[in-house]
Design an enzyme around this catalytic site. Structure first.
Site, mmCIF file in Angstrom:
data_model
loop_
_atom_site.group_PDB
_atom_site.id
_atom_site.type_symbol
_atom_site.label_atom_id
_atom_site.label_comp_id
_atom_site.label_asym_id
_atom_site.label_seq_id
_atom_site.Cartn_x
_atom_site.Cartn_y
_atom_site.Cartn_z
ATOM 1 N N GLU A 102 0.796 -1.222 0.000
ATOM 2 C CA GLU A 102 0.000 0.000 0.000
ATOM 3 C C GLU A 102 0.836 1.282 0.000
ATOM 4 O O GLU A 102 0.703 2.144 0.872
ATOM 5 C CB GLU A 102 -0.958 0.002 1.197
ATOM 6 C CG GLU A 102 -1.955 -1.140 1.158
ATOM 7 C CD GLU A 102 -3.012 -1.083 2.243
ATOM 8 O OE1 GLU A 102 -4.102 -1.642 2.034
ATOM 9 O OE2 GLU A 102 -2.727 -0.491 3.302
ATOM 10 N N GLU A 147 -6.598 -7.363 -1.652
ATOM 11 C CA GLU A 147 -7.119 -7.327 -0.288
ATOM 12 C C GLU A 147 -8.588 -6.945 -0.360
ATOM 13 O O GLU A 147 -8.946 -5.971 -1.022
ATOM 14 C CB GLU A 147 -6.391 -6.304 0.588
ATOM 15 C CG GLU A 147 -4.969 -6.645 0.963
ATOM 16 C CD GLU A 147 -4.381 -5.668 1.990
ATOM 17 O OE1 GLU A 147 -5.184 -5.005 2.708
ATOM 18 O OE2 GLU A 147 -3.150 -5.549 2.075
#
Length: 487
Positions: free
Chosen positions: A235, A378
């Site tokens: 991320e 995710e």
């Protein structure tokens, strides 16, 4: 009494209908698999004689490749149903919990899950893999070796992430701390992306992990098909530069520069971290796939797509989904999906609608602008969210999986999804609210297993060398298999 008789009759008719559907679907499975077995013969380049089971199994355990918008193994498509369990290395580092790694892979394999995403980093923290720049704890490295070895035993491939954007497990802020301990005067965690010293620390870590020889299998990581892909960062964000220029992507002709000149060019525009690190990694390991690890937020390069962002802040985090993925060395796109974190924590139907639109938008972009697979790396919902219940989680699973299947049935770019996250029993102390225990969540486990079965059937039907003819030949039966609620 008449009403009771009618009810019984209706129940019997419903039972007969359900049984009929099951017979039809099961028959369809057998027919398609038998047809596929016959069709597969002329598509294979046979070399005389039949190989044994061991040889066939070894042939199947090849590197995952990318062809256009699909993944493939040995000429067949490979659509992914996977999961995240990021802390496996930490569990394996302690002999008292190492068995949990095996337990998790056993349960995941039984549910048909084929890919696990986990961390290949822990920087300067408790049980650190990298205690300081280029200084490693051999015991923890052997724990990572064990994770890779156990994954291979259970036929589960790994996406290994190489550093964190966040402070957990060290992250980019730990690299800044290390830089300051070397006498640098760094003030922002985002200096990680631009300072030459910090970039050299990261490159050394990449080189060390890729060249690691597994102490259990004696296979070098960069040669191990167990590793599905390398992830540059979990991320990544660069909020100090909302324009995205720090993470800017460069469009360069590979014919204009030698690799060394490309890597050593000192122009300001080459502070593009993604470009530099992707090419650096590929210079060590050209066999494995590489992805960035982005959440999927749209940036300034595609203002018309920012309407898909979950909020106005998303455009300010310094990432740009389309531009970031149009870079030399990046093989597939990654997207994360958290309506409960990005929109509102309270459970609502709007979460499901956002999830569907978010996924469909990125699938379209992967096909139209990127020409590469997209993995929803995710997704999940927290049990700590107000209004959470297991039924909503089941509905979210079905929403994600059916969106994937709508693309899969057309040979589209939605290449798979990874649930956040699957836990073995006895690890409740690690639960961030998103834990799913396959042994407890029976309805969710059934949904996951059904999706795995659907993808496995689809993967078995189609062959790149057949130019998807197997799929097209069986389209009606395939649709029945992919979208009927029971197999």
């Amino acid at each position: 009494m008449k009403l009771e008789h009618v009810n019984k009759t209706m129940k019997m008719e419903k039972l007969h209908i359900n049984m009929g559907w099951r017979i039809i679907v099961c028959s369809g499975v057998l027919m398609i698999l038998m047809q596929n077995r016959a069709l597969a013969v002329p598509c294979r380049e046979t070399q005389g004689g039949s190989s044994g089971n061991a040889q066939e199994e070894e042939e199947e355990w090849e590197m995952v490749q990318r062809k256009g918008t699909q993944f493939g193994i040995n000429g067949r498509p490979f659509y992914v149903n996977g999961f995240n369990t990021y802390w496996l290395m930490i569990l394996a580092a302690d002999n008292s919990t190492r068995g949990k790694v095996t337990e998790l892979f056993q349960q995941a394999s039984a549910a048909g899950l084929t890919v696990c995403r986990t961390w290949a980093f822990n920087d300067g923290q408790w049980r650190a893999l990298q205690k300081s720049p280029s200084v490693y704890d051999e015991d923890v490295f052997q724990a990572l070796d064990f994770v890779v070895s156990e994954a291979r035993k259970h036929k589960i491939r790994l996406i290994l992430s190489l550093v964190n954007n966040w402070d957990a497990f060290g992250g980019k802020s730990q690299y800044v701390k290390w830089g300051n301990s070397y006498g640098l005067n760094l003030t922002s965690a985002d200096d990680f992306f631009s300072h030459p010293t910090l970039k050299s620390f990261y490159k050394n870590h990449v080189r060390t992990v890729l060249n690691r020889v597994n102490t259990f299998t004696n296979i070098t990581y960069k040669n191990d098909p167990t590793i599905f892909a390398w992830e540059l960062m979990n991320e990544p964000r660069c909020p100090s530069d909302p324009s995205g220029d720090t993470l800017q992507v460069l469009f360069l002709s590979v014919f204009s520069f030698s690799l060394n000149a490309f890597l050593n060019f000192s122009g300001a525009c080459f502070q593009s971290w993604i470009q530099e690190m992707a090419v650096f990694l590929k210079s060590i390991d050209a066999k494995h796939l590489v992805e960035i690890g982005l959440e999927g937020f749209y940036g300034p390069s595609a203002p018309d797509r920012t309407r898909f962002n979950p909020n106005t802040y998303a455009v300010q985090v310094g990432t740009d989904f389309i531009r970031n993925h149009q870079v030399l060395g990046i093989d597939f796109a990654s997207v994360h999906t958290y309506a409960d974190s990005w929109i509102s924590p309270a459970i609502s139907e709007s979460h499901l609608e956002f999830t569907r639109r978010w996924m469909e938008g990125h699938i379209e972009d992967a096909e139209t602008y990127l020409g590469m697979p997209v993995v929803f790396a995710e997704f999940g919902v927290s049990s700590k969210d107000p209004g959470f219940n297991s039924s909503f989680r089941d509905t979210l699973l079905n929403t994600v999986y059916k969106t994937i299947l709508n693309s899969t049935r057309k040979g589209g770019a939605a290449a798979g999804s990874l649930l956040w996250q699957v836990f073995p029993e006895g690890t409740e102390y690690m639960d961030d609210g998103y834990a799913l225990y396959l042994t407890r969540a029976h309805s969710a486990s059934n949904i996951i297993s059904l999706h795995s079965t659907r993808l496995a059937i689809f993967n078995s039907l189609c062959n790149w060398r057949c130019k998807w003819g197997c799929k097209k030949h069986n389209q009606n039966a395939l649709d029945a298999l992919l979208f009927h609620d029971e197999l």
